[in-house]
Design a protein around this motif. Sequence first.
Motif, PDB file in Angstrom:
ATOM      1  N   GLY A  21       0.841  -1.192   0.000  1.00 34.99           N
ATOM      2  CA  GLY A  21       0.000   0.000   0.000  1.00 34.99           C
ATOM      3  C   GLY A  21       0.871   1.235   0.000  1.00 34.99           C
ATOM      4  N   ARG A  22       0.265   2.364  -0.249  1.00 41.50           N
ATOM      5  CA  ARG A  22       1.007   3.608  -0.211  1.00 41.50           C
ATOM      6  C   ARG A  22       0.410   4.448   0.912  1.00 41.50           C
ATOM      7  NH1 ARG A  22      -1.925   7.317  -2.642  1.00 41.50           N
ATOM      8  NH2 ARG A  22      -3.837   6.581  -3.620  1.00 41.50           N
ATOM      9  N   GLN A  82      -6.863   6.400   0.109  1.00 37.31           N
ATOM     10  CA  GLN A  82      -7.725   5.985  -0.984  1.00 37.31           C
ATOM     11  C   GLN A  82      -7.982   4.495  -0.868  1.00 37.31           C
ATOM     12  OE1 GLN A  82      -5.946   6.549  -4.832  1.00 37.31           O
ATOM     13  NE2 GLN A  82      -7.894   6.853  -5.888  1.00 37.31           N
ATOM     14  N   VAL A  83      -9.224   4.105  -1.053  1.00 40.26           N
ATOM     15  CA  VAL A  83      -9.613   2.709  -0.942  1.00 40.26           C
ATOM     16  C   VAL A  83     -10.033   2.208  -2.310  1.00 40.26           C
ATOM     17  CG1 VAL A  83     -11.195   1.059   0.118  1.00 40.26           C
ATOM     18  CG2 VAL A  83     -10.345   3.004   1.443  1.00 40.26           C
ATOM     19  N   ARG A 143      -8.416   5.085 -10.721  1.00 40.36           N
ATOM     20  CA  ARG A 143      -7.245   5.920 -10.922  1.00 40.36           C
ATOM     21  C   ARG A 143      -6.610   6.258  -9.581  1.00 40.36           C
ATOM     22  NH1 ARG A 143      -7.058  11.932 -13.739  1.00 40.36           N
ATOM     23  NH2 ARG A 143      -5.080  12.584 -12.850  1.00 40.36           N
ATOM     24  N   VAL A 144      -5.303   6.094  -9.497  1.00 41.50           N
ATOM     25  CA  VAL A 144      -4.571   6.390  -8.269  1.00 41.50           C
ATOM     26  C   VAL A 144      -4.382   7.901  -8.160  1.00 41.50           C
ATOM     27  CG1 VAL A 144      -2.421   6.062  -7.014  1.00 41.50           C
ATOM     28  CG2 VAL A 144      -3.397   4.166  -8.338  1.00 41.50           C
ATOM     29  N   GLU A 200      -3.846  15.651  -4.633  1.00 42.78           N
ATOM     30  CA  GLU A 200      -4.960  15.646  -5.585  1.00 42.78           C
ATOM     31  C   GLU A 200      -6.289  15.397  -4.870  1.00 42.78           C
ATOM     32  OE1 GLU A 200      -3.052  14.038  -9.756  1.00 42.78           O
ATOM     33  OE2 GLU A 200      -3.356  12.599  -8.136  1.00 42.78           O
ATOM     34  N   MET A 201      -6.270  14.504  -3.880  1.00 40.03           N
ATOM     35  CA  MET A 201      -7.501  14.244  -3.127  1.00 40.03           C
ATOM     36  C   MET A 201      -7.971  15.499  -2.403  1.00 40.03           C
ATOM     37  SD  MET A 201      -6.633  10.595  -1.353  1.00 40.03           S
ATOM     38  CE  MET A 201      -5.478   9.463  -2.134  1.00 40.03           C
ATOM     39  N   ASN A 202      -7.044  16.196  -1.752  1.00 42.32           N
ATOM     40  CA  ASN A 202      -7.416  17.413  -1.022  1.00 42.32           C
ATOM     41  C   ASN A 202      -7.909  18.498  -1.968  1.00 42.32           C
ATOM     42  OD1 ASN A 202      -7.048  16.850   1.769  1.00 42.32           O
ATOM     43  ND2 ASN A 202      -4.842  16.829   1.454  1.00 42.32           N
ATOM     44  N   ALA A 203      -7.295  18.602  -3.135  1.00 42.97           N
ATOM     45  CA  ALA A 203      -7.749  19.585  -4.114  1.00 42.97           C
ATOM     46  C   ALA A 203      -9.181  19.281  -4.550  1.00 42.97           C
ATOM     47  CB  ALA A 203      -6.806  19.596  -5.312  1.00 42.97           C
ATOM     48  N   LEU A 204      -9.489  17.993  -4.718  1.00 45.92           N
ATOM     49  CA  LEU A 204     -10.842  17.594  -5.090  1.00 45.92           C
ATOM     50  C   LEU A 204     -11.834  17.954  -3.983  1.00 45.92           C
ATOM     51  CD1 LEU A 204     -12.487  16.038  -7.285  1.00 45.92           C
ATOM     52  CD2 LEU A 204     -12.137  13.989  -5.914  1.00 45.92           C
ATOM     53  N   LEU A 205     -11.462  17.702  -2.727  1.00 45.65           N
ATOM     54  CA  LEU A 205     -12.345  18.011  -1.607  1.00 45.65           C
ATOM     55  C   LEU A 205     -12.608  19.511  -1.515  1.00 45.65           C
ATOM     56  CD1 LEU A 205     -10.872  15.636   1.139  1.00 45.65           C
ATOM     57  CD2 LEU A 205     -12.884  15.255  -0.297  1.00 45.65           C
TER      58      LEU A 205
END
Length: 628
Positions: A416-417, A439-440, A583-584, A589-594
Motif C-alpha cells: 500500500g502507499r 484511498q480505498v 485511478r490512483v 490531488e484528493m485534497n484539491a478535489l475536496l
Amino acid sequence: MPEIRRLPETLVNRIAAGEVVERPASALKELVENAIDAGSSRIAVSLVDGGLTRLEVTDDGCGMSADEMALALERHATSKLPDEAIEMVATLGFRGEALPSIASVARLTLESRVRGAEEGQDAGWRRVVDHGDLVEEGPAALPYGTRVRVEQIFARIPARRKFLRTARSEYMACLDNVRRLAMARPDIAFTLENVTDGKVRKGLNTQGNEPLATRVSQIVARELKDNAVEIDLAREGQHGPMRLTGLAGLPTYNRGVADHQYLFVNGRPVKDKLLTGAVRGAYSDMLARDRHAVLALFLDIPPQDVDVNVHPAKTEVRFRDAAGVRGFIVSGLRQALATGDRRSAQGPDRAAMGRWVAEPSRPIPHEDAPAMRSIFDAPDRQASDAYLAETRPGFASPYAASQQGASAQHSALPQGRAEEAVPLSEETQDYPLGIARGQVANTYIVAESKDGLILVDQHAAHERLVLERLKRSGAEEAVQRSQALLVPDVVEMDEADCDRLEDAAEGLARYGLSVERFGPAAMLVRAVPSAIAKADTGKLLRDLADDIAKHGKQATSGSLLLAERLEYVLATMACHGSVRAGRVLSVAEMNALLREMEATPRSGQCNHGRPTWVKLSMEDVEKLFGRH
C-alpha cells in the motif's frame, strides 16, 4: 326531430354529480374544502369502509343558519363569490354545486350551528336529503361549526356503484386528498380515521399552527426534512408579487415514480403539466431519467394571473404568463438547490452499517499474563496466525512466509502507499469535508473531518465538478452554436405539428436550431446545435412538437426539450472527462478535489442523482467499536 325539453332538477343534479362526484374521495375533497373556507381551526374526517358506507366531516368553522342551509342545498348557491368577478376568487370552492350534487346521489345529513349567534338564536339545525329528496328537518344539538355525513353513495345508481373500487383503494384515495389539503394549511389541525371490519385505522393526526416544513415532512416522509432544502423566494409578476415556498428534496433523495411531488397554487392542490415540467427541468442535470424528485411546492400568485375555473374538480389551472411562472419555478428550485445541496442524502445507509463485522475475540493461550511487547513479536504472531488459519480457510500467514527469507516476506505482506498523517490544524478543522487520509480500492477517498469520517466517490464527485466547470466557462454556449447542414433536411410531419414549430422558430433559433416551413406538412432544417449535429433531425423535431403541444408555446417557446438535451450533452461530456474509478490519486490531488467540492454548487450528488459522499459521524464510529 325529438322535442326539446327541460331536464328535471333531480336529473340535472345527477349530471352535475357525474362531474363533481366521481367516487367517495371526490365528495370528501369538496366537503373538506368547504370546511377550510368556513375558517375552521380543526377538521375531523371519519370514514367507514373507505367512504363506501359512510363518510363524515366535522369542523369548528363559522357554521350556517337554517335558512342558509336550505340555500346551500340548491344548485349554484354560494357565499364565496361576493360579486361577478370570478377571476378574483380566493377560496377553494366557489361553484355552488358540491352539496346538491352529493345529495342527489347519496343520503346527506347536514348539521350546523352558527358561531357567535345571539342568545336564543344559537340552536343548531339539521337537514337530511336522501338522493335529492328532503326527508327530515329540525333542531340539532352540536357544538359550533358544521357536520356533514354522506351515506349510501350511489346506492340507487348501480351503474355508478359498480365502478367503485375496493374499500382499501377508496380509502387510499380519500387519504391522498385530505393529506394534500392538510399540507396546504399547516395552521389547521386535521384528523382522519377509517373503520373497516370493526378495526379503526388512524390515517392522519396533525396539530394546528405548525411550521410548513414540519407539516410537509410529517405527511410526506419524516426523513424529508433532513434531506431537503427549504424554499422561500419572491418575484414581481404582471399584477403583483409571486412567491414560491416549500421543501425541495435533495437529488440524492429521489423516487422511482413521481407520486411524491405535491404542487399547490394559491393553497389549491393541482396536477398541472406546466408545473411538473418545470420541476423536471429544474432537476434535469441532477437526476437520472428514470428517477423523480420528492418535493412540495406552494406557489402564491395574484388571482387575476391564474384561471382556476378550467376543470370541474378544480385540479387544473391556467396561467396568464405561463413562461414567467415556469421560469420562476425552475430558477427558484435551482437557486435553492445550489445553495443547499452540497449535502448528499443524510448519513450512511442503515442496512450497510448493520453489515459491519467485528473481529471475534478469542483468548490466545500463549501465557497467563503476557507482558507488554510489540504486536509484531513472533509468539503472538504465531498464535494469531494459527487462530486465523482455523477460522478462515485459505488464510496464508505472512509471518510463515517471512521465515523463508526477506524477499518472500515483502511479497506476502499487503502492499500500500501511505503518507504521514498530519494533525488537523485549526484552519483545516473548518473544512466541511475534512482532509484526505487515503484511498480505498483506487475509487473512494477517505477523509477525516473534525466530527467524523467521510467517504468520497472520486468519479461521481469529479463528474459534478467538471459539469459545473463547463457551465461556468461558457461551454454551454459553445455547444449551442449552430452547425449549418450541407444539405438541409426535409422532415415530413402533421400540419398541426408544423404550425407549432413554425410559431416557435424564433425561440428555437436562439438554441442553434434553424427551421422553416416547407409546404403544408413538412419542415426544413437548415442548422442544428453543434453538440447534437449527429442527432436524428426527424426525431428531434417530432419530440419538440410533442413538447410544445404538451406544455404550450408560451410555456416553452419550443426550447424546453432542446435546452434539456443540451444539458444532457454537457453531462455526458463531463462524465467522459472526469476522473475514472480505479485511478490512483495523490493526497494533494484528493485534497484539491475536496476543496473544490466545498466551493461547487450541487456537489452533493453526481449528474445522475447518486450521492458523491457519505459521512460516518464519530458517534457511529464509536458504536462500531462498542465505545458508546
